[in-house]
Design an enzyme around this catalytic site. Structure first.
Site, mmCIF file in Angstrom:
data_model
loop_
_atom_site.group_PDB
_atom_site.id
_atom_site.type_symbol
_atom_site.label_atom_id
_atom_site.label_comp_id
_atom_site.label_asym_id
_atom_site.label_seq_id
_atom_site.Cartn_x
_atom_site.Cartn_y
_atom_site.Cartn_z
ATOM 1 N N ALA A 98 42.036 30.128 55.524
ATOM 2 C CA ALA A 98 40.662 29.609 55.671
ATOM 3 C C ALA A 98 39.707 30.377 54.778
ATOM 4 O O ALA A 98 38.623 30.793 55.185
ATOM 5 C CB ALA A 98 40.235 29.686 57.138
ATOM 6 N N GLU A 145 31.492 45.524 40.056
ATOM 7 C CA GLU A 145 30.602 45.155 41.170
ATOM 8 C C GLU A 145 30.630 46.247 42.247
ATOM 9 O O GLU A 145 29.605 46.570 42.841
ATOM 10 C CB GLU A 145 31.018 43.807 41.765
ATOM 11 C CG GLU A 145 30.663 42.627 40.857
ATOM 12 C CD GLU A 145 30.492 41.319 41.613
ATOM 13 O OE1 GLU A 145 31.339 41.020 42.465
ATOM 14 O OE2 GLU A 145 29.514 40.596 41.341
ATOM 15 N N ASP A 180 43.836 31.414 44.858
ATOM 16 C CA ASP A 180 44.453 32.564 44.189
ATOM 17 C C ASP A 180 45.978 32.583 44.227
ATOM 18 O O ASP A 180 46.595 33.440 43.605
ATOM 19 C CB ASP A 180 43.908 33.865 44.800
ATOM 20 C CG ASP A 180 42.585 34.271 44.170
ATOM 21 O OD1 ASP A 180 41.901 33.395 43.604
ATOM 22 O OD2 ASP A 180 42.225 35.460 44.237
HETATM 23 C C1 LIG Z 1 34.833 42.265 45.385
HETATM 24 C C2 LIG Z 1 35.161 40.916 44.820
HETATM 25 C C3 LIG Z 1 34.190 40.227 44.115
HETATM 26 C C4 LIG Z 1 34.469 38.931 43.622
HETATM 27 N N1 LIG Z 1 33.480 38.272 42.959
HETATM 28 C C5 LIG Z 1 33.681 36.998 42.571
HETATM 29 C C6 LIG Z 1 32.616 36.236 41.995
HETATM 30 O O1 LIG Z 1 31.513 36.752 41.798
HETATM 31 N N2 LIG Z 1 32.862 34.938 41.674
HETATM 32 C C7 LIG Z 1 34.070 34.341 41.892
HETATM 33 O O2 LIG Z 1 34.209 33.134 41.622
HETATM 34 N N3 LIG Z 1 35.117 35.028 42.409
HETATM 35 C C8 LIG Z 1 34.960 36.335 42.755
HETATM 36 N N4 LIG Z 1 35.990 37.054 43.313
HETATM 37 C C9 LIG Z 1 37.318 36.423 43.449
HETATM 38 C C10 LIG Z 1 37.389 35.537 44.708
HETATM 39 O O3 LIG Z 1 36.987 36.281 45.833
HETATM 40 C C11 LIG Z 1 38.794 34.982 44.917
HETATM 41 O O4 LIG Z 1 39.194 34.332 43.747
HETATM 42 C C12 LIG Z 1 38.785 34.033 46.108
HETATM 43 O O5 LIG Z 1 38.536 34.748 47.295
HETATM 44 C C13 LIG Z 1 40.091 33.254 46.254
HETATM 45 O O6 LIG Z 1 39.907 32.307 47.279
HETATM 46 P P1 LIG Z 1 41.129 31.766 48.141
HETATM 47 O O7 LIG Z 1 40.576 30.743 49.060
HETATM 48 O O8 LIG Z 1 42.248 31.406 47.247
HETATM 49 O O9 LIG Z 1 41.647 33.019 48.971
HETATM 50 P P2 LIG Z 1 40.959 34.095 49.911
HETATM 51 O O10 LIG Z 1 39.487 34.119 49.770
HETATM 52 O O11 LIG Z 1 41.723 35.347 49.649
HETATM 53 O O12 LIG Z 1 41.318 33.554 51.377
HETATM 54 C C14 LIG Z 1 42.643 33.554 51.863
HETATM 55 C C15 LIG Z 1 42.627 33.302 53.347
HETATM 56 O O13 LIG Z 1 43.981 33.255 53.809
HETATM 57 C C16 LIG Z 1 44.150 34.082 54.958
HETATM 58 N N5 LIG Z 1 45.517 34.589 54.929
HETATM 59 C C17 LIG Z 1 46.103 35.280 53.926
HETATM 60 N N6 LIG Z 1 47.400 35.511 54.207
HETATM 61 C C18 LIG Z 1 47.632 34.987 55.413
HETATM 62 C C19 LIG Z 1 48.797 34.873 56.242
HETATM 63 N N7 LIG Z 1 49.985 35.365 55.861
HETATM 64 N N8 LIG Z 1 48.694 34.242 57.426
HETATM 65 C C20 LIG Z 1 47.500 33.711 57.839
HETATM 66 N N9 LIG Z 1 46.378 33.781 57.086
HETATM 67 C C21 LIG Z 1 46.439 34.392 55.889
HETATM 68 C C22 LIG Z 1 43.075 35.158 54.830
HETATM 69 O O14 LIG Z 1 42.716 35.686 56.101
HETATM 70 C C23 LIG Z 1 41.927 34.384 54.158
HETATM 71 O O15 LIG Z 1 41.095 33.780 55.131
HETATM 72 C C24 LIG Z 1 35.757 38.355 43.804
HETATM 73 C C25 LIG Z 1 36.742 39.065 44.509
HETATM 74 C C26 LIG Z 1 36.456 40.326 45.020
HETATM 75 C C27 LIG Z 1 37.517 41.070 45.785
#
Ligand SMILES: Cc1cc2nc3c(=O)[nH]c(=O)nc-3n(C[C@H](O)[C@H](O)[C@H](O)COP(=O)(O)OP(=O)(O)OC[C@H]3O[C@@H](n4cnc5c(N)ncnc54)[C@H](O)[C@@H]3O)c2cc1C
Length: 398
Positions: free
Chosen positions: A9, A164, A294
């Protein structure tokens, strides 16, 4: 009724959920290990203590429409694509007709010895809070021992996340100094980076803006300094072909991320937890599985390299995957994903930022304003207006 399972999520998963919830022809099961969504792009603010965790999280139930969706709080262990089943830690296996895998990122150590054991990660709310608790504890230790290593904070990696974090730590200095009972100038921030030129995604003028601030704040930016190992309270790096050692009680690891380990353990064809997906965002071997955010890699045909993994592309992939599932259920052809790059802005502290809005370079106050607008837009896309009103960034005037 078709069963759709969404794993994760985060940005990608919640965006897909919100899109799929607009229809009522499928039943959706959303799985996350937490009962809250967190804005991963703001983790550095929690790690530095500049924002409480409550500011960057909201309950998943706020966005779950219980008429079409069941939320399961659990850990995803493994996916069996052939049986169309997801193995969970505590609940019964989950069967799906369509699957959206959005399990996000994990810290990547690139095999550097001691990084896992001796450096702090910043990959979720829990690890970000640990960083701040650690900093506070080290400031207390300084008061007892007067050993300067407790006042030294090292950020490993000067990528987007590392920079950052450095900006946020700089902003936190006054608070840390109060605990240690020292002048803020005595808190030393180091940032160690392997390459010579940081932030290659920005032009020279934007990068210079950032470097000028780091300089003004006396941040020790060590470039061309690949890290060789992390030992307890010591970073070993090389510079000018010589191994050097930096002693510090706080070492934070931000050199890079990989996709969730669940991807490899489930037998998908992957590299560092990421699957090179088809143009329509499905897994190359399973056309009912969408791999987004990601945990995926999408080829940028212009540069012939995958797009960087970001929150921005994750949101767009979530929406696209949901629409493609709707098309599949209706028997219509799936469509290819096209990434619309809206730009990217990096913050260095609460009032300074730099980057691109579209293709226009911005820095200073306009960039800081835009950064907060981007954060609010992302909240709107996953959580809706309610979350923007309670968690949005409206501290725009300084
Ligand atoms: C400090 C920081 C600053 C950033 N700044 C930017 C920015 O300015 N602009 C930008 O575009 N991007 C930025 N990013 C990158 C961005 O945060 C990621 O690319 C983004 O969070 C990826 O989204 P996602 O939905 O793929 O995964 P995530 O946001 O990582 O969400 C994954 C979800 O899956 C859940 N999960 C994971 N594994 C399991 C499991 N085994 N079982 C159950 N649940 C699980 C987690 O709890 C989470 O809710 C930044 C990242 C960081 C760390």
């Amino acid at each position: 009724m078709k069963e759709v399972a969404i794993l994760g999520a985060g940005y990608a998963g919640l965006r897909a959920l919100r899109e799929l919830q607009k229809q009522s022809e499928m039943h959706i099961t959303l799985v996350d290990r937490n009962d809250y969504h967190y804005e991963a792009t703001d983790l550095h603010e929690v790690a530095s203590g500049n924002q409480p965790k409550e500011k960057i999280i909201y309950p998943i139930k706020d966005v779950v429409d219980t008429k079409v969706t069941t939320f399961v709080q659990d850990e995803v262990k493994k996916i069996d694509p052939d049986q169309q089943v997801v193995e969970l830690k505590q609940n019964q296996p989950l069967h799906y007709d369509y699957l959206v895998v959005a399990l996000g990122f994990e810290s990547e150590t690139f095999g550097i010895s001691g990084a896992k054991e001796n450096a702090l990660e910043m990959v979720d709310v829990e690890t970000a809070e640990k960083v701040y608790d650690h900093i506070k504890a080290m400031m207390e230790k300084y008061k007892e021992t007067k050993d300067k290593k407790y006042l030294r904070l090292v950020v490993c990696g000067a990528g987007f996340t590392g920079i950052e974090l450095v900006g946020a730590l700089q902003e936190g200095k006054t608070r840390y100094a109060k605990i240690a009972n020292v002048d803020p100038a005595e808190i030393e921030i180091y940032c160690i980076e392997a390459v010579a030129n940081i932030l290659p995604m920005f032009n020279d003028s934007l990068t210079q803006y950032c470097l000028d601030y780091l300089n003004k704040w006396n941040v020790h930016l060590l470039t061309s300094s690949p890290i060789k190992a992390i030992k307890p309270e010591r970073v070993i790096y090389s510079n000018d072909d010589q191994d050097k050692e930096l002693e510090a009680a706080t070492i934070i690891w931000t050199t890079g991320v990989s996709g969730s380990h669940v991807i490899g353990e489930s037998g998908f064809s992957e590299k560092r937890g990421r699957v090179m997906v088809n143009d329509d965002l499905t897994d190359p071997d399973h056309e009912n599985i969408y791999i987004i955010g990601d945990v995926s890699a999408v080829m940028d045909k212009e540069s012939n390299r995958p797009y960087p993994t970001t929150g921005q592309i994750s949101l767009q992939m979530g929406e696209h995957a949901a629409k493609n599932i709707e098309r599949q259920v209706k028997g219509e052809p799936k469509q290819d994903f096209t990434f619309k790059n809206l730009g990217s802005v990096a913050s260095i502290g609460n009032t300074h930022a730099f980057g691109y809005v579209g293709s226009t370079g911005v820095k200073g106050y306009p960039a800081s304003f835009m950064k907060k607008m981007i954060m609010n837009r992302s909240l709107l896309k996953t959580g809706g207006l309610k979350e923007v009103m309670s968690k949005g960034r409206f501290d725009l005037y300084h």
